[in-house]
Design an enzyme around this catalytic site. Structure first.
Site, PDB file in Angstrom:
ATOM      1  N   TRP A 193     -15.983  11.628 -12.985  1.00 60.25           N
ATOM      2  CA  TRP A 193     -15.198  11.372 -11.778  1.00 60.25           C
ATOM      3  C   TRP A 193     -14.692  12.645 -11.128  1.00 60.25           C
ATOM      4  O   TRP A 193     -14.469  12.689  -9.910  1.00 60.25           O
ATOM      5  CB  TRP A 193     -14.016  10.445 -12.092  1.00 60.25           C
TER       6      TRP A 193
ATOM      7  N   TRP B   7       1.705   1.778  -3.485  1.00 59.39           N
ATOM      8  CA  TRP B   7       0.638   2.422  -4.251  1.00 59.39           C
ATOM      9  C   TRP B   7       0.750   3.938  -4.152  1.00 59.39           C
ATOM     10  O   TRP B   7       0.549   4.662  -5.136  1.00 59.39           O
ATOM     11  CB  TRP B   7      -0.732   1.980  -3.745  1.00 59.39           C
TER      12      TRP B   7
ATOM     13  N   TRP C 123      -9.636   7.895  -8.085  1.00 59.20           N
ATOM     14  CA  TRP C 123     -10.864   8.174  -8.826  1.00 59.20           C
ATOM     15  C   TRP C 123     -10.781   7.659 -10.257  1.00 59.20           C
ATOM     16  O   TRP C 123     -11.735   7.062 -10.768  1.00 59.20           O
ATOM     17  CB  TRP C 123     -11.150   9.675  -8.821  1.00 59.20           C
TER      18      TRP C 123
ATOM     19  N   ASN D 243     -11.121   2.882   2.927  1.00 59.25           N
ATOM     20  CA  ASN D 243     -10.697   2.760   1.529  1.00 59.25           C
ATOM     21  C   ASN D 243     -11.593   1.836   0.719  1.00 59.25           C
ATOM     22  O   ASN D 243     -11.881   2.112  -0.451  1.00 59.25           O
ATOM     23  CB  ASN D 243      -9.244   2.263   1.466  1.00 59.25           C
TER      24      ASN D 243
ATOM     25  N   GLU E  88       0.825  -1.206   0.000  1.00 58.95           N
ATOM     26  CA  GLU E  88       0.000   0.000   0.000  1.00 58.95           C
ATOM     27  C   GLU E  88       0.861   1.259   0.000  1.00 58.95           C
ATOM     28  O   GLU E  88       0.510   2.262  -0.635  1.00 58.95           O
ATOM     29  CB  GLU E  88      -0.938  -0.004   1.211  1.00 58.95           C
TER      30      GLU E  88
ATOM     31  N   TRP F 153     -20.434  11.316 -19.645  1.00 57.34           N
ATOM     32  CA  TRP F 153     -20.649  11.528 -18.219  1.00 57.34           C
ATOM     33  C   TRP F 153     -21.438  12.813 -17.974  1.00 57.34           C
ATOM     34  O   TRP F 153     -21.336  13.778 -18.733  1.00 57.34           O
ATOM     35  CB  TRP F 153     -19.302  11.646 -17.499  1.00 57.34           C
TER      36      TRP F 153
END
Length: 468
Positions: free
Chosen positions: A355, A272, A378, A337, A269, A300
């Site tokens: 988004w 990430w 996102w 999360n 993580e 969108w």
């Protein structure tokens, strides 16, 4: 030989390369500047930044130093401080946001004409984003090979906090914390969110130690359970630099060497987070534009006045797992999360909303707001980003709730409507929200604004025949 030490997103004393180097040179004048980028922050992250600045100020005073507070353009403020203090150098930790990186370069050029050294130090990430390259010399665009490239890379030892910080013979004037107006947009929500945040370096170190001791063993299994305190809780502290990624990394490595099963997942993580900064530096458009340009033509919606989007922001979609996450964020400044993915998927797919609408709302409400990590998150969910979730993957909030909150503990904690005796956490939402929303815990819980099967089918039909 005075040094100006400009604190930004590195609000700690330990493992602070710029601070350590400054103390070796002589007197140090620590400074924090409320500039345009601070003022542009959303309500919650700006307010939380103020708490971190206050904690740093107290920590500096405990070591015989102080934090000088100023407002204005950094170039002008630093020039004034150079004149007032006779400083011969300006030290700061490197920032990777495109706007600040460009500004820092301009500062170096400006002060070079005055023989004032402006030096940038590492500390906000484990590895300089430009130092990690593919075998062909370019940036990574997929996480798995990126992680393979860094996971065994040597990470420098962390630095101890200085016992004492050399002070100048006289101190320049400082603004008062209230002058910086960190809380100018939080209104009554500040009192509520304050109950759920513990700012400062000492709190960060305490939380990390607690996580390694009590929770990292089962981290891989429990981090997806939102009703359980199974995550590290480090995101908020890393955002403001109250703890360094090196400190987190070494703690994770020690846990792994001690045989704690979840340590590898924790390190991943952290990887990430590194990957998010890698992408932001090499491809800064990820912050504002569809990383995959083919998504620019996707239909969108982006009208933030629309009833569906308003209901999503207010946690009144009629989908309990989605609403619980949005209310948790409004009350605590954070969101689990796993739930973030579900909340984001519902907005971008079931509600077919851009988004960036969700990104802006998170930027307003999250105390752990990080531009790189949140943009990547996102776009991952929406399908428009690098290493993204497949566009046809639509999270089902109902099955996700059954899997990760089977006893409805999380939903019960955050949704008051329909409960005879709702917990304080659920009631706190109605304390924090604007009165103009006209919501009450005695209201009936709303019906779904979009049925889950209908929303999923609508999204899949929109994706059909599009070459992504």
């Amino acid at each position: 030989m005075t040094t100006l030490l400009w604190f930004r997103r590195d609000l700690r004393l330990s493992d602070h390369s710029a601070l350590t180097a400054a103390c070796e040179q002589g007197p140090v004048v620590p400074v924090f500047i409320r500039d345009g980028m601070v003022d542009a922050l959303g309500a919650a992250p700006k307010w939380r930044l103020g708490l971190s600045v206050a904690a740093l100020s107290e920590a500096l005073e405990n070591r015989g130093s102080r934090l000088i507070l100023r407002s204005g353009m950094p170039s002008e403020v630093l020039a004034e401080l150079v004149e007032e203090t006779g400083a011969e150098r300006i030290f700061m930790s490197r920032s990777f946001h495109p706007e600040t990186a460009e500004r820092d370069l301009m500062l170096q050029e400006r002060f070079a004409d005055q023989d004032i050294e402006v030096k940038l130090f590492d500390g906000h990430v484990l590895f300089e984003p430009t130092s990690v390259e593919t075998k062909t010399g370019g940036p990574y665009k997929v996480f798995s090979p990126y992680w393979k490239a860094i996971k065994n890379r040597e990470v420098e030892d962390e630095l101890d906090a200085p016992d004492k910080i050399p002070s100048p013979k006289s101190w320049p004037d400082s603004e008062k914390p209230s002058d910086l107006k960190f809380d100018d947009r939080m209104n009554r929500g500040a009192e509520v969110v304050r109950r759920f945040t513990e700012p400062g370096e000492a709190a960060a170190q305490k939380r990390l130690a607690q996580f390694i001791e009590e929770a990292v063993e089962d981290y891989d299994k429990m981090r997806d359970r939102p009703a359980v305190d199974g995550t590290s809780g480090m995101s908020e502290y890393l955002t403001y630099g109250e703890i360094s990624p090196r400190q987190c990394w070494h703690a994770g490595v020690q846990a792994r060497e001690a045989g704690k099963a979840g340590a590898e997942a924790f390190l991943r993580e952290l990887g990430w987070r590194e990957f998010a900064y890698h992408l932001m530096v090499h491809m800064p458009r990820i912050l504002t534009d569809n990383w995959r340009e083919k998504w620019d033509a996707f239909p969108w919606k982006d009208d933030e006045r629309a009833a569906e989007i308003k209901a999503w922001k207010q946690g009144r979609t009629g989908i309990p797992f989605v609403d619980a996450g949005l209310r948790e964020m409004y009350v605590t400044g954070r969101m689990h999360n796993r739930v973030r993915m579900i909340v984001a998927s519902y907005l971008t797919k079931h509600l077919m909303t851009d988004w960036r609408v969700g990104q802006r709302w998170f930027e307003e409400c999250l105390t752990d707001w990080d531009p790189a990590s949140n943009a990547m998150g996102w776009q991952w969910v929406a399908g428009s980003g690098p290493d993204a979730s497949p566009y046809f993957r639509v999270f089902n909030p109902m099955t996700q709730r059954e899997k990760f909150d089977p006893d409805k503990e999380y939903i019960t904690r955050w949704i008051a409507e329909g409960q005879d005796n709702p917990p304080d956490t659920a009631l706190a939402y109605f304390e924090a929200i604007p009165r103009r929303w006209n919501m009450s815990p005695d209201d009936p819980y709303p019906e779904p604004i979009v049925a889950l099967d209908e929303g999923r089918q609508r999204a899949l039909e929109a994706y059909e025949n599009r070459s992504f």
